[in-house]
Scaffold this motif. Sequence first.
Motif, PDB file in Angstrom:
ATOM      1  N   UNK A 103      -0.954  -2.399  -0.574  1.00  0.00           N
ATOM      2  CA  UNK A 103      -0.151  -1.364  -0.527  1.00  0.00           C
ATOM      3  C   UNK A 103       1.075  -1.947  -1.805  1.00  0.00           C
ATOM      4  N   UNK A 104       1.709  -1.140  -2.247  1.00  0.00           N
ATOM      5  CA  UNK A 104       2.719  -1.381  -3.218  1.00  0.00           C
ATOM      6  C   UNK A 104       3.888  -2.284  -2.662  1.00  0.00           C
ATOM      7  N   UNK A 105       4.059  -1.834  -1.237  1.00  0.00           N
ATOM      8  CA  UNK A 105       4.999  -2.644  -0.377  1.00  0.00           C
ATOM      9  C   UNK A 105       4.521  -3.987  -0.159  1.00  0.00           C
ATOM     10  N   UNK A 106       3.416  -4.384  -0.004  1.00  0.00           N
ATOM     11  CA  UNK A 106       3.005  -5.487   0.381  1.00  0.00           C
ATOM     12  C   UNK A 106       2.724  -6.369  -1.074  1.00  0.00           C
ATOM     13  N   UNK A 107       2.581  -5.641  -2.131  1.00  0.00           N
ATOM     14  CA  UNK A 107       2.542  -6.443  -3.603  1.00  0.00           C
ATOM     15  C   UNK A 107       3.617  -6.826  -3.829  1.00  0.00           C
ATOM     16  N   UNK A 108       4.803  -5.885  -3.646  1.00  0.00           N
ATOM     17  CA  UNK A 108       6.159  -6.289  -3.709  1.00  0.00           C
ATOM     18  C   UNK A 108       6.979  -7.468  -2.900  1.00  0.00           C
ATOM     19  N   UNK A 109       6.135  -7.348  -1.682  1.00  0.00           N
ATOM     20  CA  UNK A 109       6.606  -8.433  -0.842  1.00  0.00           C
ATOM     21  C   UNK A 109       6.215  -9.894  -0.942  1.00  0.00           C
ATOM     22  N   UNK A 110       5.382 -10.123  -1.716  1.00  0.00           N
ATOM     23  CA  UNK A 110       4.758 -11.391  -2.232  1.00  0.00           C
ATOM     24  C   UNK A 110       5.606 -11.984  -2.922  1.00  0.00           C
ATOM     25  N   UNK A 111       5.650 -13.615  -2.480  1.00  0.00           N
ATOM     26  CA  UNK A 111       6.556 -14.741  -3.038  1.00  0.00           C
ATOM     27  C   UNK A 111       6.197 -14.452  -4.663  1.00  0.00           C
ATOM     28  N   UNK A 132      -5.079 -13.408  -7.602  1.00  0.00           N
ATOM     29  CA  UNK A 132      -6.262 -12.602  -7.565  1.00  0.00           C
ATOM     30  C   UNK A 132      -6.063 -11.364  -6.646  1.00  0.00           C
ATOM     31  N   UNK A 133      -5.205 -11.269  -5.752  1.00  0.00           N
ATOM     32  CA  UNK A 133      -4.831 -10.034  -4.899  1.00  0.00           C
ATOM     33  C   UNK A 133      -4.238  -9.112  -5.952  1.00  0.00           C
ATOM     34  N   UNK A 134      -3.121  -9.714  -6.550  1.00  0.00           N
ATOM     35  CA  UNK A 134      -2.475  -8.735  -7.588  1.00  0.00           C
ATOM     36  C   UNK A 134      -3.179  -8.224  -8.660  1.00  0.00           C
ATOM     37  N   UNK A 135      -4.119  -9.135  -9.180  1.00  0.00           N
ATOM     38  CA  UNK A 135      -5.065  -8.542 -10.327  1.00  0.00           C
ATOM     39  C   UNK A 135      -6.009  -7.618  -9.735  1.00  0.00           C
ATOM     40  N   UNK A 181      -3.896  -4.156  -9.358  1.00  0.00           N
ATOM     41  CA  UNK A 181      -3.832  -3.386 -10.671  1.00  0.00           C
ATOM     42  C   UNK A 181      -5.286  -3.068 -11.421  1.00  0.00           C
ATOM     43  N   UNK A 182      -6.230  -4.032 -11.323  1.00  0.00           N
ATOM     44  CA  UNK A 182      -7.383  -3.281 -11.658  1.00  0.00           C
ATOM     45  C   UNK A 182      -8.083  -1.949 -10.873  1.00  0.00           C
ATOM     46  N   UNK A 183      -7.762  -1.874  -9.666  1.00  0.00           N
ATOM     47  CA  UNK A 183      -8.213  -0.709  -9.037  1.00  0.00           C
ATOM     48  C   UNK A 183      -6.846   0.591  -9.440  1.00  0.00           C
ATOM     49  N   UNK A 184      -5.632   0.008  -9.576  1.00  0.00           N
ATOM     50  CA  UNK A 184      -4.714   1.046 -10.250  1.00  0.00           C
ATOM     51  C   UNK A 184      -5.124   1.616 -11.596  1.00  0.00           C
ATOM     52  N   UNK A 185      -5.648   0.650 -12.731  1.00  0.00           N
ATOM     53  CA  UNK A 185      -6.065   1.268 -13.765  1.00  0.00           C
ATOM     54  C   UNK A 185      -7.026   2.044 -13.705  1.00  0.00           C
ATOM     55  N   UNK A 186      -8.079   1.422 -13.065  1.00  0.00           N
ATOM     56  CA  UNK A 186      -9.390   2.396 -12.707  1.00  0.00           C
ATOM     57  C   UNK A 186      -9.263   3.885 -12.352  1.00  0.00           C
ATOM     58  N   UNK A 187      -8.377   3.701 -11.415  1.00  0.00           N
ATOM     59  CA  UNK A 187      -7.988   5.264 -10.651  1.00  0.00           C
ATOM     60  C   UNK A 187      -7.298   6.001 -11.788  1.00  0.00           C
ATOM     61  N   UNK A 188      -6.260   5.350 -12.478  1.00  0.00           N
ATOM     62  CA  UNK A 188      -5.774   6.173 -13.607  1.00  0.00           C
ATOM     63  C   UNK A 188      -6.767   6.863 -14.821  1.00  0.00           C
ATOM     64  N   UNK A 189      -7.617   5.879 -14.914  1.00  0.00           N
ATOM     65  CA  UNK A 189      -8.773   6.269 -15.969  1.00  0.00           C
ATOM     66  C   UNK A 189      -9.600   7.718 -15.534  1.00  0.00           C
ATOM     67  N   UNK A 190      -9.940   7.356 -14.278  1.00  0.00           N
ATOM     68  CA  UNK A 190     -10.666   8.562 -13.732  1.00  0.00           C
ATOM     69  C   UNK A 190      -9.742   9.794 -13.485  1.00  0.00           C
ATOM     70  N   UNK A 191      -8.439   9.814 -13.035  1.00  0.00           N
ATOM     71  CA  UNK A 191      -7.548  10.827 -13.095  1.00  0.00           C
ATOM     72  C   UNK A 191      -7.672  11.289 -14.670  1.00  0.00           C
ATOM     73  N   UNK A 216       8.146  -3.493 -12.832  1.00  0.00           N
ATOM     74  CA  UNK A 216       7.877  -2.935 -14.190  1.00  0.00           C
ATOM     75  C   UNK A 216       6.467  -2.691 -14.335  1.00  0.00           C
ATOM     76  N   UNK A 217       5.383  -3.638 -13.855  1.00  0.00           N
ATOM     77  CA  UNK A 217       4.159  -3.168 -14.076  1.00  0.00           C
ATOM     78  C   UNK A 217       3.503  -1.871 -13.045  1.00  0.00           C
ATOM     79  N   UNK A 218       4.147  -1.949 -12.077  1.00  0.00           N
ATOM     80  CA  UNK A 218       3.963  -0.641 -11.263  1.00  0.00           C
ATOM     81  C   UNK A 218       4.470   0.648 -11.862  1.00  0.00           C
ATOM     82  N   UNK A 219       5.715   0.532 -12.717  1.00  0.00           N
ATOM     83  CA  UNK A 219       6.049   1.801 -13.377  1.00  0.00           C
ATOM     84  C   UNK A 219       5.249   2.038 -14.546  1.00  0.00           C
ATOM     85  N   UNK A 220       4.865   1.019 -15.406  1.00  0.00           N
ATOM     86  CA  UNK A 220       4.068   1.255 -16.605  1.00  0.00           C
ATOM     87  C   UNK A 220       2.983  -0.071 -16.525  1.00  0.00           C
ATOM     88  N   UNK A 221       2.049   0.278 -16.047  1.00  0.00           N
ATOM     89  CA  UNK A 221       0.840  -0.714 -15.705  1.00  0.00           C
ATOM     90  C   UNK A 221       0.127  -1.187 -17.366  1.00  0.00           C
TER      91      UNK A 221
END
Length: 134
Positions: free
Chosen positions: A2-10, A17-20, A23-33, A107-112
């Motif tokens: 989740x975004x919350x878990x992502x932002x909570x990471x040190x 790898x988890x963050x990448x 963002x891979x899933x986010x960008x792929x979802x954006x492409x489909x949409x 910033x990447x969550x707002x503008x990936x």
Amino acid sequence: MTKEKLLAMPADDYMNAEQLAFFTELLQTMKVEIHERIEQSRVTIESLDTPADPADAASVEEERQWLVNTIDRDQRLLPQLEMALGRIADESFGWCDDSGEPIGLKRLLISPTTKYCIEAQERQEQIDKHQRQA
């Protein structure tokens, strides 16, 4: 993840790898949409009839132009998404193209698709502004 878990990471885990993967899933979802939105806009444009009444015709033409602009904007975004996915593949995603500093998760969550940290983006905008004024 989740975004919350992502932002909570040190901060030390930046672009792990988890963050990448996130963002891979986010960008792929954006492409489909975007592809779906482009197709839906095209179908809507094709279904618009030009009425005989000039006022109604103007309204339909305004809607048609709005849809064309939406398609244009979306089509310009697709290559940016591909470039961001390429940066993930070459492990440069999340790092400023100008300074090499972290762009930041918020910033990447707002503008990936961004390639610049805030400071570098502001410098780039100032350069563009000066060039337009010249």
